[in-house]
Motif scaffolding. Structure first.
Motif, PDB file in Angstrom:
ATOM      1  N   VAL A   1       0.832  -1.203   0.000  1.00  0.00           N
ATOM      2  CA  VAL A   1       0.000   0.000   0.000  1.00  0.00           C
ATOM      3  C   VAL A   1       0.865   1.251   0.000  1.00  0.00           C
ATOM      4  O   VAL A   1       0.630   2.202  -0.771  1.00  0.00           O
ATOM      5  CB  VAL A   1      -0.950  -0.009   1.212  1.00  0.00           C
ATOM      6  N   LEU A   2       1.879   1.286   0.865  1.00  0.00           N
ATOM      7  CA  LEU A   2       2.739   2.465   0.955  1.00  0.00           C
ATOM      8  C   LEU A   2       3.499   2.702  -0.346  1.00  0.00           C
ATOM      9  O   LEU A   2       3.605   3.839  -0.819  1.00  0.00           O
ATOM     10  CB  LEU A   2       3.734   2.298   2.105  1.00  0.00           C
ATOM     11  N   MET A   3       4.016   1.631  -0.935  1.00  0.00           N
ATOM     12  CA  MET A   3       4.795   1.781  -2.159  1.00  0.00           C
ATOM     13  C   MET A   3       3.922   2.172  -3.339  1.00  0.00           C
ATOM     14  O   MET A   3       4.336   2.955  -4.200  1.00  0.00           O
ATOM     15  CB  MET A   3       5.582   0.506  -2.433  1.00  0.00           C
TER      16      MET A   3
ATOM     17  N   GLY B   1       4.905  10.121  -6.275  1.00  0.00           N
ATOM     18  CA  GLY B   1       6.303  10.386  -6.547  1.00  0.00           C
ATOM     19  C   GLY B   1       7.143  10.721  -5.334  1.00  0.00           C
ATOM     20  O   GLY B   1       8.232  11.301  -5.473  1.00  0.00           O
ATOM     21  N   ARG B   2       6.703  10.352  -4.152  1.00  0.00           N
ATOM     22  CA  ARG B   2       7.498  10.546  -2.943  1.00  0.00           C
ATOM     23  C   ARG B   2       7.078   9.490  -1.922  1.00  0.00           C
ATOM     24  O   ARG B   2       6.089   8.785  -2.121  1.00  0.00           O
ATOM     25  CB  ARG B   2       7.310  11.945  -2.362  1.00  0.00           C
ATOM     26  N   ILE B   3       7.821   9.396  -0.834  1.00  0.00           N
ATOM     27  CA  ILE B   3       7.516   8.405   0.193  1.00  0.00           C
ATOM     28  C   ILE B   3       6.825   9.073   1.364  1.00  0.00           C
ATOM     29  O   ILE B   3       7.397   9.929   2.045  1.00  0.00           O
ATOM     30  CB  ILE B   3       8.800   7.691   0.668  1.00  0.00           C
ATOM     31  N   ASP B   4       5.590   8.696   1.611  1.00  0.00           N
ATOM     32  CA  ASP B   4       4.819   9.147   2.775  1.00  0.00           C
ATOM     33  C   ASP B   4       4.446   7.922   3.593  1.00  0.00           C
ATOM     34  O   ASP B   4       3.840   6.986   3.065  1.00  0.00           O
ATOM     35  CB  ASP B   4       3.540   9.869   2.342  1.00  0.00           C
ATOM     36  N   THR B   5       4.775   7.916   4.880  1.00  0.00           N
ATOM     37  CA  THR B   5       4.477   6.749   5.719  1.00  0.00           C
ATOM     38  C   THR B   5       3.735   7.101   7.000  1.00  0.00           C
ATOM     39  O   THR B   5       3.393   6.215   7.775  1.00  0.00           O
ATOM     40  CB  THR B   5       5.783   6.039   6.114  1.00  0.00           C
ATOM     41  N   VAL B   6       3.472   8.379   7.214  1.00  0.00           N
ATOM     42  CA  VAL B   6       2.862   8.825   8.472  1.00  0.00           C
ATOM     43  C   VAL B   6       1.347   8.713   8.396  1.00  0.00           C
ATOM     44  O   VAL B   6       0.729   9.118   7.412  1.00  0.00           O
ATOM     45  CB  VAL B   6       3.298  10.275   8.780  1.00  0.00           C
TER      46      VAL B   6
END
Length: 267
Positions: free
Chosen positions: A195-197, A204-209
């Motif tokens: 889901v995160l990937m 186009g960026r990494i959001d994990t919060v």
């Protein structure tokens, strides 16, 4: 180094722009055998982990690994003269793409592509991925789960950011041996990674919060970092954990910096 979501994002973009049409391929830098695929039908693009494949067929696939310094630039027509050291240029009907500074840019046969992919673990972003294959390697190893997540032969596409963040989100101590990670936990981590990937591919960026820990929810300043995105522990050494307030710590592991919260990930 770009993580797997970046290569999948590029593959989808190149698929939309070039697949099904004849393209011109050149190497202004002269370090890529562009003549092997120039003027051929671009059959499709795909990614597996941190590897990008442009399929021309029969028996010709351009394989790209960006490494630390590689990058693509994408432009609409008109085509202009190359700027800098352009390893590969692809020109289609409406757009053109330049590749600079990759670790690998080569034309492979079908057998060579199959051999390369056989060395890679399953990729959470691929529909053909088999997470149980990765878990078998994890469960059979006494290496730390933090090291195993970065091993592309175990799991393809996960880099330093997703590694740190997925361990935090599931409260896993990073030095936990792989053979101490149970199947239920692995399945949860795999699904979360997928889901995160996929979110990373889309934006186009990494959001994990999670929503409750975003800047607007907590009344804190947004993260300022060239990687972009909101994260829990990655590159936040000494800053308070967004969940418990404990300072985030870091240590070197397998040549990369590992980040974690000693309280939330105490085990």
């Amino acid at each position: 180094m770009p993580e797997g979501h970046t290569l999948h994002r590029l593959a989808r973009l190149h698929q939309r722009r070039y697949a099904g049409s004849t393209v011109r391929v050149s190497s202004p830098q002269g370090r890529f055998p562009a003549g092997l695929v120039d003027g051929r039908l671009f059959e499709g693009a795909e990614a597996h982990g941190k590897h990008l494949f442009h399929h021309y067929g029969p028996d010709a696939t351009v394989h790209v690994h960006l490494g630390l310094y590689g990058s693509f630039t994408e432009s609409p027509h008109p085509v202009v003269e190359p700027v800098g050291q352009v390893r590969m240029r692809v020109v289609g009907a409406t757009h053109w793409t330049d590749l600079r500074g990759p670790t690998r840019c080569e034309v492979l046969t079908d057998v060579e592509v199959d051999a390369l992919r056989a060395r890679l673990g399953p990729d959470p972003l691929r529909p053909d991925a088999e997470p149980d294959l990765a878990y078998a390697k994890v469960a059979g190893s006494r290496q730390s789960i933090a090291a195993l997540l970065m091993d592309q032969a175990v799991l393809a596409g996960v880099g330093n950011v997703y590694r740190a963040e997925i361990l935090f989100r599931h409260r896993v101590p990073p030095y936990t041996p792989g053979n101490r990670v149970d199947k239920a936990l692995w399945d949860d981590m795999w699904c979360d990674l997928a889901v995160l990937m996929e979110g990373g591919v889309e934006v186009g960026r990494i959001d994990t919060v999670r929503p409750e820990h975003l800047p607007e929810a907590m009344g804190r300043a947004p993260r300022e970092d060239r990687h972009g995105g909101e994260v829990y522990v990655y590159r936040r050494t000494g800053l308070p954990c967004l969940v418990c307030g404990t300072p985030v710590v870091s240590a070197a592991l397998v040549g990369r910096t590992l980040y974690w919260c000693p309280t939330c990930q105490a085990g």
